[in-house]
Design an enzyme around this catalytic site. Sequence first.
Site, PDB file in Angstrom:
ATOM      1  N   SER A 289       0.638  -1.373  -0.515  1.00 39.16           N
ATOM      2  CA  SER A 289      -0.086  -0.443  -0.230  1.00 39.16           C
ATOM      3  C   SER A 289       0.653   1.067   0.216  1.00 39.16           C
ATOM      4  O   SER A 289       1.684   1.812  -1.070  1.00 39.16           O
ATOM      5  CB  SER A 289      -1.546   0.281   1.242  1.00 39.16           C
ATOM      6  OG  SER A 289      -1.933   0.993   1.433  1.00 39.16           O
ATOM      7  N   ASP A 300       9.882   5.662  -9.884  1.00 37.96           N
ATOM      8  CA  ASP A 300       9.476   6.260 -11.045  1.00 37.96           C
ATOM      9  C   ASP A 300       9.974   7.911 -10.992  1.00 37.96           C
ATOM     10  O   ASP A 300      10.210   8.433 -12.917  1.00 37.96           O
ATOM     11  CB  ASP A 300       7.939   6.696 -11.033  1.00 37.96           C
ATOM     12  CG  ASP A 300       7.293   4.984 -11.009  1.00 37.96           C
ATOM     13  OD1 ASP A 300       7.870   4.120 -11.751  1.00 37.96           O
ATOM     14  OD2 ASP A 300       5.730   5.323 -11.434  1.00 37.96           O
ATOM     15  N   LYS A 314      -0.590  -4.351  -3.825  1.00 37.40           N
ATOM     16  CA  LYS A 314      -1.511  -3.357  -2.936  1.00 37.40           C
ATOM     17  C   LYS A 314      -2.018  -2.200  -4.176  1.00 37.40           C
ATOM     18  O   LYS A 314      -1.189  -1.243  -3.035  1.00 37.40           O
ATOM     19  CB  LYS A 314      -2.285  -3.861  -2.058  1.00 37.40           C
ATOM     20  CG  LYS A 314      -2.569  -2.710  -1.358  1.00 37.40           C
ATOM     21  CD  LYS A 314      -2.950  -3.292   0.312  1.00 37.40           C
ATOM     22  CE  LYS A 314      -4.457  -2.447   0.874  1.00 37.40           C
ATOM     23  NZ  LYS A 314      -5.054  -1.079   1.046  1.00 37.40           N
TER      24      LYS A 314
END
Length: 544
Positions: A289, A300, A314
């Site tokens: 999460s 990223d 998740k």
Amino acid sequence: MKRFLAKKYIITFLSLAFLFTAVSFKNDFFEIAKQIEIFTEAFKTVNQNYVDETNPGELMDIALKNMLADLDPYTVFFNEQDVLKFKINNTGEYTGIGAVVQRKDGRVFLKEIYKGFPADKAGLKAGDEITQIGDINLKEYKEDASQLLRGTKNTKVAITFERQGKKQNTTIILDEVEVKAVPFYSILEDKTGYIVLSKFTEKASSETKAALLELKAKGATKIILDLRDNPGGLLHEAVNICNLFVPKGEVIVTTKSKNEKHNNTYKTNNAPVDLEIPLAVLINGSSASASEIVSGALQDLDRAVVVGNRSFGKGLVQRPLNLSYGTQVKVTISRYYTPSGRCIQALDYAHKDANGKAIKIDKSNFNAFKTKGGRTVYDGGGVLPDVVVEETKKSAVSDALVKNDAVFDYATTLYYKNPNQTGIPTISETDFTGFKTFIKQDKYSLDSQTGKALKDLLDKAKKEKIDASITNEYKALQNALEKSQDIEVTKSKEDFKKLLQEELITRYQYKEGLYEYYTQNDIEINKAKAVLNDLNQYRSLLKL
């Protein structure tokens, strides 16, 4: 004339769209109202006519929780007690005993003791079974026993517990407990700052920032952020933690839902602490999460090298919504997407197998995305580290024997062989051999598909009264299965020795001692240090 016709068509189109939406809503509303009426009537009829007395509150609690279980494991109903626990998880603060309490098979055990808090001061240990609180016998108490261990500060609570087969008594004085989001941080010998972030509570970013600033003041020139075993928490805290290392105004996560009000883009709002300091983030299969938001976003944005093993996967966002009488329903409201546009959700809860389990998204269906600097990353199965540490991947058998508490229970046995040990405990070959014998108890059954099929076969044979004729064959298969299990456990010997050692370190020196041990002996920390100390490798991994 053309404008008039165009306007007329637009009005007609909007009218039809509104009519369709209204009809759709009306149909949904009628169906919902119909099902509520049926449910209410059935609930009332059963409670009025059932042969024995029923507990309406308990029945409703079970009904709601089972109804929502068919959606996903994160959409859940919270009764009043559940709401309190949820708030504690988000704040990390409560008045209680300072211990992790677990109910298993109708019994209540202490799983972990927090250093310096009431349970510790009262002499309680991990592995103790609480049998009575005040005048309440827990074997007859069906509700959440942990609620009996919370209350007003300085309240005295009489406890009866069982340790290694012996009953003992103690009194605990309740006190304020604060479980830190950052339970440990330290500067290592090569000017590497090491920060453990264990959960995303309301103070997660402020505690992380304080640790980062202190480590930099002590001379840290590189940072390791450890998110291993961090199950997640508050989304905005994940954004704020990323903000410590990336500029203001950077997109960290986007949420998308069928309900437009849940569609949001979360950007950093503050000035960063450090945009240049080399950063490594540690993750494993239990990083979930919000941990995946942080590790995925920093990956990223090419701001950190991610080290360890693939995260949990998740990619869903939940929100607690208030209901009547202090209850709540926590609902999965959206999916979240990292800056590159990927959703790392690993299980498809909309599609389930023959056993009712969510289907895992196949690797062949993963989609490729690009980081800010052009590196290729993938969705669908958690965050894949830039540096995968193969030697720390846990085997299926070690995962299973952790989940069924075999490792925890055997560590308790080892602890009481030498409860006053100092220094770092070691696991000998004799200890491991003892472990293999210990797990042959029925309660530690691995419940493999083969084992379940074998048990089903015997049950059917008993019903058909032919079990006597297949006894020898059944025993032969059972022995073969046990032998196979023994081989698998032996293959994972180093896994188990490490797990047992870490559990024992926690017993003797609390979690703080375990983190201190990690700074010198942990494979993944050492791998992260090696990457951070080699600036060429670090820059090459990030394509800087």
